[in-house]
Design an enzyme around this catalytic site. Structure first.
Site, mmCIF file in Angstrom:
data_model
loop_
_atom_site.group_PDB
_atom_site.id
_atom_site.type_symbol
_atom_site.label_atom_id
_atom_site.label_comp_id
_atom_site.label_asym_id
_atom_site.label_seq_id
_atom_site.Cartn_x
_atom_site.Cartn_y
_atom_site.Cartn_z
ATOM 1 N N GLY A 68 -46.399 38.413 0.332
ATOM 2 C CA GLY A 68 -45.618 38.412 1.584
ATOM 3 C C GLY A 68 -45.346 37.024 2.417
ATOM 4 O O GLY A 68 -44.555 36.524 2.008
ATOM 5 N N GLU A 69 -46.196 36.957 3.372
ATOM 6 C CA GLU A 69 -45.993 35.546 4.302
ATOM 7 C C GLU A 69 -44.679 35.713 4.794
ATOM 8 O O GLU A 69 -43.939 34.623 4.848
ATOM 9 C CB GLU A 69 -46.389 34.538 3.458
ATOM 10 C CG GLU A 69 -48.086 34.326 3.211
ATOM 11 C CD GLU A 69 -48.331 33.206 2.692
ATOM 12 O OE1 GLU A 69 -48.863 32.258 3.363
ATOM 13 O OE2 GLU A 69 -48.134 32.951 1.147
ATOM 14 N N HIS A 70 -43.989 36.748 5.514
ATOM 15 C CA HIS A 70 -42.597 36.622 5.970
ATOM 16 C C HIS A 70 -42.540 37.924 6.873
ATOM 17 O O HIS A 70 -43.406 38.924 6.811
ATOM 18 C CB HIS A 70 -41.710 36.887 4.851
ATOM 19 C CG HIS A 70 -41.602 37.728 3.833
ATOM 20 N ND1 HIS A 70 -42.178 37.741 2.558
ATOM 21 C CD2 HIS A 70 -41.467 39.116 3.905
ATOM 22 C CE1 HIS A 70 -42.054 38.924 1.976
ATOM 23 N NE2 HIS A 70 -41.315 39.872 2.948
ATOM 24 N N ALA A 71 -41.452 37.810 7.533
ATOM 25 C CA ALA A 71 -40.822 39.111 8.470
ATOM 26 C C ALA A 71 -39.480 39.403 7.895
ATOM 27 O O ALA A 71 -38.999 38.637 7.379
ATOM 28 C CB ALA A 71 -41.072 38.634 9.982
ATOM 29 N N GLY B 154 -45.839 40.075 7.707
ATOM 30 C CA GLY B 154 -46.601 40.584 6.864
ATOM 31 C C GLY B 154 -47.308 39.830 5.951
ATOM 32 O O GLY B 154 -46.699 38.963 5.335
#
Length: 324
Positions: A235-238, A283
């Site tokens: 994840g580590e993104h929107a 997220g």
């Protein structure tokens, strides 16, 4: 009081047994005994450079940074405001060092605003430590650390996420899904936690959900995440427009949802439990069990332009950037 009447900011202080060759040291900074700052270094205001610290030329240190005893800051290091660097933390800037052999340039290592580096931690060249991240004592950081992540061990692995900003609520204990099929609101924007329909008899178990009813959008794409080493983070993104619905259909994993003001960790450990991440929710998924299989439904076809991968950009887009 008129501006001309205001007291001038205190000049930088250098201990009689300290050596500061740089003219670029901000007001209020203190350089203590046996510290050595080379001419090209840039030190911000109100910093505290403790005994036996060495700062090389191509180093930039922001404001209100604390560097405890026995730390060396080598060429290529960039340290933002309000960073704490614990005693004897070690930074490196050459991946393949040889005596008397020098690279053409040194990789840049970046320490984000408000991050903390624990005593005796080792930071390898070229990594980034995200804003407000926490590196545990003795950790060996071999890869970049996301914003707010807490990492420990050798090699360093993520064990949690911190909420250090004053306008960001501290992480709360994981909110439980409803005991019966239904939906529960969370403190994170429009993120919702779902209990899907579940049936079990002698023939086995069945979990089912309907799009636009149990899952609050029409899916155009799905993907599965599996065989993830437990130390890895996904994840580590929107997303700008895409909705996502996550179900761990085997094993378990943790999902961190962040709307820029609040952050909370949720545990997915049953095929009848799902979480809805609406657009502009940051997220993160981690703490995968060895048998974890994460199923993700998405409301849009894949588009690289829909991703927001930089946390600072995410905060700016949500209006949650910390004022300068």
């Amino acid at each position: 009081m008129q501006p001309a009447d205001l007291p001038a900011a205190a000049a930088a202080f250098v201990h009689p047994n300290g050596l500061c060759e740089s003219p670029n040291v901000g007001n209020g900074s203190r350089i203590w005994a046996f510290a050595h700052v080379l001419p090209g270094a840039r030190i911000g205001t109100d910093c505290n450079i403790c005994d036996h610290v060495f700062v090389e030329n191509d180093v930039v240190v922001g404001d209100r940074v604390t560097i405890k005893c026995g730390v060396q800051l080598w060429d290529g290091l960039r340290v933002e405001d309000d960073v704490f660097i614990g005693p004897n933390a070690t930074f490196t800037n050459d991946r393949f060092p040889r005596s008397k052999q020098y690279p053409d340039s040194f990789p840049q290592t970046h320490i984000g605003r408000g991050a903390s580096i624990g005593a005796n931690a080792t930071i390898l060249p070229g990594v980034s430590i995200g804003q407000h991240a926490m590196v545990g004592a003795g950790a060996v950081v071999t890869r970049s650390v996301p914003p707010y992540a807490i990492v420990v061990g050798n090699p360093a692995r993520i064990v949690g996420y911190a909420g250090e900003r004053s306008d960001l609520g501290s992480p709360k204990a994981g909110l439980a899904p409803p005991p019966q099929p239904g939906t529960v609101a969370t403190p994170i924007g429009s993120v919702t936690l779902h209990r899907l329909n579940y049936y079990k008899d002698v023939r086995g178990s069945l979990s089912v959900g309907e799009f636009q009813r149990d899952i609050p959008f029409e899916a155009k794409r799905y993907f599965l995440v599996y065989d993830v080493p437990s130390a890895e983070t996904r994840g580590e993104h929107a997303h700008r427009e895409c909705h996502q619905f996550l179900i761990c259909i085997s094993g378990s994993c943790a999902v961190v949802a962040d709307d820029g003001r609040n952050r909370q960790e949720f545990r997915l450990d049953s095929p009848d439990v799902g979480i809805h991440l609406p657009p502009m929710t940051w997220g993160i998924q981690y703490k995968y069990s060895s048998d974890a299989v994460l199923l993700v439904f998405a409301s849009h076809h894949y588009s690289a332009a829909d991703y927001v991968r930089d946390y600072a950009e995410f905060l700016a887009l949500t209006g949650c950037s910390k004022p300068e």
